[in-house]
Design a protein around this motif. Sequence first.
Motif, PDB file in Angstrom:
ATOM      1  N   LEU A  11       0.824  -1.203   0.000  1.00  0.00           N
ATOM      2  CA  LEU A  11       0.000   0.000   0.000  1.00  0.00           C
ATOM      3  C   LEU A  11       0.864   1.260   0.000  1.00  0.00           C
ATOM      4  O   LEU A  11       0.563   2.239  -0.707  1.00  0.00           O
ATOM      5  CB  LEU A  11      -0.933  -0.002   1.210  1.00  0.00           C
ATOM      6  CG  LEU A  11      -2.017  -1.091   1.220  1.00  0.00           C
ATOM      7  CD1 LEU A  11      -2.845  -1.009   2.494  1.00  0.00           C
ATOM      8  CD2 LEU A  11      -2.912  -0.964  -0.006  1.00  0.00           C
ATOM      9  N   VAL A  39       2.152   1.794  -3.464  1.00  0.00           N
ATOM     10  CA  VAL A  39       1.137   2.356  -4.361  1.00  0.00           C
ATOM     11  C   VAL A  39       1.056   3.871  -4.176  1.00  0.00           C
ATOM     12  O   VAL A  39       1.001   4.635  -5.151  1.00  0.00           O
ATOM     13  CB  VAL A  39      -0.224   1.689  -4.102  1.00  0.00           C
ATOM     14  CG1 VAL A  39      -1.320   2.394  -4.894  1.00  0.00           C
ATOM     15  CG2 VAL A  39      -0.179   0.217  -4.472  1.00  0.00           C
ATOM     16  N   VAL A  40       1.054   4.318  -2.932  1.00  0.00           N
ATOM     17  CA  VAL A  40       1.006   5.754  -2.659  1.00  0.00           C
ATOM     18  C   VAL A  40       2.264   6.442  -3.203  1.00  0.00           C
ATOM     19  O   VAL A  40       2.184   7.498  -3.851  1.00  0.00           O
ATOM     20  CB  VAL A  40       0.860   6.009  -1.150  1.00  0.00           C
ATOM     21  CG1 VAL A  40       0.934   7.497  -0.850  1.00  0.00           C
ATOM     22  CG2 VAL A  40      -0.458   5.437  -0.636  1.00  0.00           C
ATOM     23  N   ALA A 100      -6.038   1.043  -4.940  1.00  0.00           N
ATOM     24  CA  ALA A 100      -5.081   0.240  -4.183  1.00  0.00           C
ATOM     25  C   ALA A 100      -4.826  -1.110  -4.847  1.00  0.00           C
ATOM     26  O   ALA A 100      -3.673  -1.553  -4.960  1.00  0.00           O
ATOM     27  CB  ALA A 100      -5.590   0.032  -2.755  1.00  0.00           C
ATOM     28  N   ALA A 118      -1.298  -2.326  -6.401  1.00  0.00           N
ATOM     29  CA  ALA A 118      -0.621  -3.474  -5.807  1.00  0.00           C
ATOM     30  C   ALA A 118      -0.303  -4.541  -6.852  1.00  0.00           C
ATOM     31  O   ALA A 118       0.741  -5.202  -6.794  1.00  0.00           O
ATOM     32  CB  ALA A 118      -1.490  -4.067  -4.697  1.00  0.00           C
TER      33      ALA A 118
END
Length: 548
Positions: free
Chosen positions: A11, A14-15, A281, A285
């Motif tokens: 996560l 991804v950010v 998300a 991922a």
Amino acid sequence: MTAITITLVLLASVVASSIVARLMARRLPLPLPFVQIALGGLLASLFDVHIGFEPEVFLLLFIAPLLYLDGWRIPSEGLLGDKWTICALAFGLVLFTVAGAGYFIHWIIPAVPLTVAFALAAVLSPTDAVALSAIAARTPIPRRLLHILEGEALLNDASGLVCMRFAVVATLTGTFSFVDASATFLWLACAGAAAGVAVAVLANAGKDWISRRYGEEPGSQILISLLIPFTAYLLATQISASGILAAVAAGIAMNYEERTGNALPVTRIRRAAVWDAIQFAANGAIFVLLGYQLPAIVEGAEHVVREAGHQGGLWLPVYVLAINTVLLLLRAIWVWITLRLFLFGPARAERKARKPGWRLTMITALAGVRGALTLSGIMTLPLALADGTPFPARDLAIFLAAGVIIASLIVANLGLPALLRGLELPPDISRHREEDAARVAAAQAAIDAIERSLRAPPATQMEADLQMQAGARLIEQYRRRIDARSPNEADPDFARRSDEIERRLRLIGLAAERNEYYRFARNGKLHGDLTNLLVREIDLLESRFTRN
């Protein structure tokens, strides 16, 4: 590394990838999937940690909800209006790709058995609408073509995985029965679709009954929508049907359920926000995992290349480029035939040249990018045959699939903007007319409802005066909407230009309101809970006029 730590790292990646993509947007604009794949490869080189890749779990946790959401949000008119074109691409093109690409892969790499080549071609046949949307977010893809591509991506997932399953069984057993394969395909497709529709219908019937009897609670409604794709997938797999198609069918059923308008507005707003976050998300991922797996995939593929009689890993990109080129040619041929038969064929009576041009054909061909399902599907290849010997060319097949995913993304990223640049699209007059008619009818219905409400006897004279004043203001607003949307031969775009100007001014006013609320809060003139309530009201109004 524990599962919780891995999840948090994914996560956070991804950010981080989103931030990096935005920072690079001006100098080197790259689609977000590219950045995520590169970040995954960087993580693999920095941390010597194995992240287990269980394909069945991957399909359940990532692919099922994403396909469910795609089926939920795709316009049903797009599916039904071009159903023959979509079916020709989703089923006919898959079989054409399996046959053509399968023989080519076996010919160019003899070390890959023919049945394994068919399995690889089958898993390369499904396209990925999410990867396409990430690439084409800044390009004006025609609406009808976009709906066709989305419909194709929803349906060809099941057909591609089914073909792959037959090829794997043929590799394991050494036999293949066309009759058995056809019967199995019908069961997988029909039973999977039925399972998905049944889960969605029953879940919605249950929640609607509870809402009518005890009231609606948005949190539980959102949770039910989250559980539907997983339930549909698991039910389908329990009856040996296609879990992927079950998730898609459940999403399409939710599309029709949404039109009943049973859910409260607050439920729809919060549910959309939750699903947007899940989509962002999960997609991120998936591509981070692809990048993380690449170093190990390349290492395993080099061994198979040496077995094929080539030294070193320089032949790996050659194989990838060759396979991607053949896939593109096969798709272009089938697309040209399909568009000529189903899109341009009905217009032959107009005595005009009605053939799909090369530009439209190439746009549709390049839009067939591969994505997450290809990676997860190829990872389901067995580790060994029935006698315990390793599954032939498994590592090489996984590498080729991963390489084609990246190559198709690169080719589409470079080719689509160039082909779409300057493409003049005729205005969708029928869509504008439908919108105008619907808005006029809705405004008239609102006026009728307000007028009926005003006939009810008020409690006091003051309430009667206030009610008449408020009703008159609202009715005047609706009448202006009707006048703006009425046919205007002098200027047919009057309503749309008026809407654009009003939208811009409303956004300016709403931003000023919100800033003033925050200024009051900073100066201690407004309580925090009241500030949140007023700002949320402004945010909801602004979301109505903001175009994403």
